[in-house]
Scaffold this active site. Structure first.
Site, PDB file in Angstrom:
ATOM      1  CG  ASP A   1      -2.814  -0.565  16.424  1.00 19.88           C
ATOM      2  OD1 ASP A   1      -2.442  -0.939  15.112  1.00 19.88           O
ATOM      3  OD2 ASP A   1      -3.658  -1.592  16.729  1.00 19.88           O
TER       4      ASP A   1
ATOM      5  CG  ASP B   1      -1.774  -6.526  11.169  1.00 16.45           C
ATOM      6  OD1 ASP B   1      -2.239  -7.751  11.706  1.00 16.45           O
ATOM      7  OD2 ASP B   1      -2.688  -5.701  11.315  1.00 16.45           O
TER       8      ASP B   1
ATOM      9  CE1 TYR C   1      -6.470   1.055   5.222  1.00 13.93           C
ATOM     10  CE2 TYR C   1      -7.402  -0.989   4.656  1.00 13.93           C
ATOM     11  CZ  TYR C   1      -6.851  -0.126   5.610  1.00 13.93           C
ATOM     12  OH  TYR C   1      -7.184  -0.019   7.064  1.00 13.93           O
TER      13      TYR C   1
ATOM     14  CE  LYS D   1      -4.004   6.080   7.936  1.00 13.68           C
ATOM     15  NZ  LYS D   1      -3.217   7.251   7.396  1.00 13.68           N
TER      16      LYS D   1
HETATM   17  C1  F6R Z   1      -7.206   0.611  10.558  1.00 11.41           C
HETATM   18  C2  F6R Z   1      -7.764  -0.626  10.709  1.00 11.41           C
HETATM   19  C3  F6R Z   1      -9.063  -0.853  10.878  1.00 11.41           C
HETATM   20  C4  F6R Z   1      -9.792  -1.531   9.564  1.00 11.41           C
HETATM   21  C5  F6R Z   1     -11.388  -1.672   9.842  1.00 11.41           C
HETATM   22  C6  F6R Z   1     -11.969  -2.266   8.758  1.00 11.41           C
HETATM   23  O1  F6R Z   1      -5.937   0.683  10.228  1.00 11.41           O
HETATM   24  O2  F6R Z   1      -7.070  -1.658  10.501  1.00 11.41           O
HETATM   25  O3  F6R Z   1     -10.020   0.153  11.405  1.00 11.41           O
HETATM   26  O4  F6R Z   1      -9.757  -0.571   8.549  1.00 11.41           O
HETATM   27  O5  F6R Z   1     -11.626  -2.525  10.999  1.00 11.41           O
HETATM   28  O6  F6R Z   1     -11.356  -3.477   8.361  1.00 11.41           O
HETATM   29  P1  F6R Z   1     -11.840  -4.433   7.263  1.00 11.41           P
HETATM   30  O7  F6R Z   1     -12.136  -3.832   5.967  1.00 11.41           O
HETATM   31  O8  F6R Z   1     -10.849  -5.539   7.245  1.00 11.41           O
HETATM   32  O9  F6R Z   1     -13.362  -5.075   7.720  1.00 11.41           O
HETATM   33 MG    MG Z   2      -1.979  -2.287  13.331  1.00 14.64          MG
HETATM   34 MG    MG Z   3      -4.894  -5.314  11.541  1.00 14.42          MG
END
Ligand code: F6R
Ligand code: MG
Ligand code: MG
Length: 372
Positions: free
Chosen positions: A133, A13, A234, A237
């Site tokens: 995903d 990603d 973090y 994923k």
């Molecule tokens: C899960 C994922 C999304 C983000 C969510 C918050 O793997 O990528 O669900 O965790 O959109 O993202 P931020 O913290 O970047 O706003």
């Molecule tokens: Mg992804």
């Molecule tokens: Mg992403």
């Protein structure tokens, strides 16, 4: 001896549009031009670029074997070029999965995920590529087990003499960085005891046991890189991928697909912190939307031909036969969502990838009273 073919599926990603939803077409174009150039220089034999939600997917065939420095460096440099495009467009999470400052020999442990097999091609070599995903590598445990171990899914395990001896599973303990080989059907219950804990024990490869195939050539391979452990914090994923070979002594492509006919629960979804149904969709639905999901799996079917990819691939889940599965997944998504912040929709605390707990503990530190 026949020249071996390597099939590499490497993903990362490196930026997406409208949040974590979908790879921008300009990134795919940049990746195509990078791989086209590598093909003209003879580094790879063929390529195909696609995406799975917000993950850019590089499919490459070559003669360099698995873990080839040349091919991994090409993938890394391609992701770097795409990161630059993503930064120019101010895309979301530009360069997110490139966790190292510079390439050092192999993309494993550096952020991208990879599944690779090196094989002597059969006269006709059908392969399925599965790309998920918003979930983790252990999400592949159930479908891969069902393809190669469950006679209620793959009829060939019972009625095809070359499948009847079963398959050997390589399982990784992704916390302890160890692996074990377990034979099916003989050790099936032991295998299930491990892989049911899908956050820790992950099927990495499957090998044939029948004399019809070389014993050291995998018939399936899953990416098991765990981003959260690599980065120590973090970073999203893992969004795993897998390669599965099919037919002629292996599960038929239809048996490989039968393994996805009901929407099992996986961990990931929004903020990598929720359980939800895995929804299989065709490329027309290649994005994540509701609550950043639900977690999805996309599938492409190719034939290999002397280390080239016969194109166009088949969009494996773009079929009316999977409509009831998708409807059921949407219903399960509703059901799970109604739990809001409660387990088992929200993951247990130690598996969440976001947590406010340390802050809350600090905030309420002095207020906890002892109870007898
Ligand atoms: C899960 C994922 C999304 C983000 C969510 C918050 O793997 O990528 O669900 O965790 O959109 O993202 P931020 O913290 O970047 O706003
Ligand atoms: Mg992804
Ligand atoms: Mg992403």
């Amino acid at each position: 001896m026949a020249a071996k073919t390597t099939l590499s599926l490497i993903k990362a990603d490196v930026g997406s549009i409208a949040g974590h939803l979908i790879v921008h077409p300009d990134l795919e174009e940049a990746a195509r031009s990078s791989l086209k150039d590598a093909k003209s220089r003879g580094v790879i034999e063929d390529y195909y670029v696609t995406h799975a939600g917000d993950d850019l997917q590089l499919v490459m065939t070559h003669r360099n074997g698995v873990d080839s420095r040349k091919v991994h460096e090409l993938a890394w440099q391609t992701f770097e070029k795409c990161t630059k495009v993503a930064k120019d467009l101010h895309l979301y999470g530009a360069g997110q999965d490139l966790l190292a400052d510079a390439f050092s020999g192999n993309v494993r442990g550096m952020g991208p995920g990879s599944a690779e097999i090196e094989i002597v091609e059969r006269p006709a070599e059908p392969v399925a590529l599965f790309m998920m995903d918003k979930t983790e590598p252990g999400a592949f445990n159930m479908p891969i087990f069902r393809m190669f171990g469950d006679p209620f899914c793959s009829a060939g395990l019972v009625i095809d003499p070359s499948m009847h001896s079963g398959f050997r599973f390589e399982v990784c303990d992704i916390e302890e960085h160890k692996r074990i080989f377990l034979d099916c059907p003989d050790e099936m219950y032991d295998l299930l005891a491990f892989i049911g804990s899908k956050g820790r024990y992950v099927i990495k490869r499957v090998y044939p046991r029948s004399g019809k195939f070389p014993k050291d050539e995998p018939v399936a391979c899953v990416s098991t890189d765990k981003l959260s452990q690599i980065a120590g914090k973090y970073v999203g994923k893992d969004d795993p991928v897998a390669i599965v070979r099919a037919q002629s002594g292996l599960p038929a492509m239809g048996e490989v697909l039968e393994a996805w006919s009901w929407p099992f629960l996986v961990s990931g979804w929004n903020r990598g912190s929720h359980n939800g149904p895995l929804m299989v969709v065709g490329m027309d639905d290649n994005r994540t939307s509701r609550f950043d999901g639900p977690p999805r799996c996309f599938g492409l079917g190719f034939q290999l031909a002397n280390a080239t990819l016969v194109k166009p691939p088949v969009d494996l889940f773009a079929d009316a036969a999977f409509e009831p599965t998708r409807r059921q997944a949407a219903e399960i998504a509703d059901y799970m969502r109604r739990h809001g912040p409660f387990e088992p929709h929200r993951l247990p605390m130690d598996e969440m990838e976001y947590t406010t707990m340390p802050d809350l503990m600090e905030k309420h530190k002095g207020k906890w009273e002892s109870v007898k």
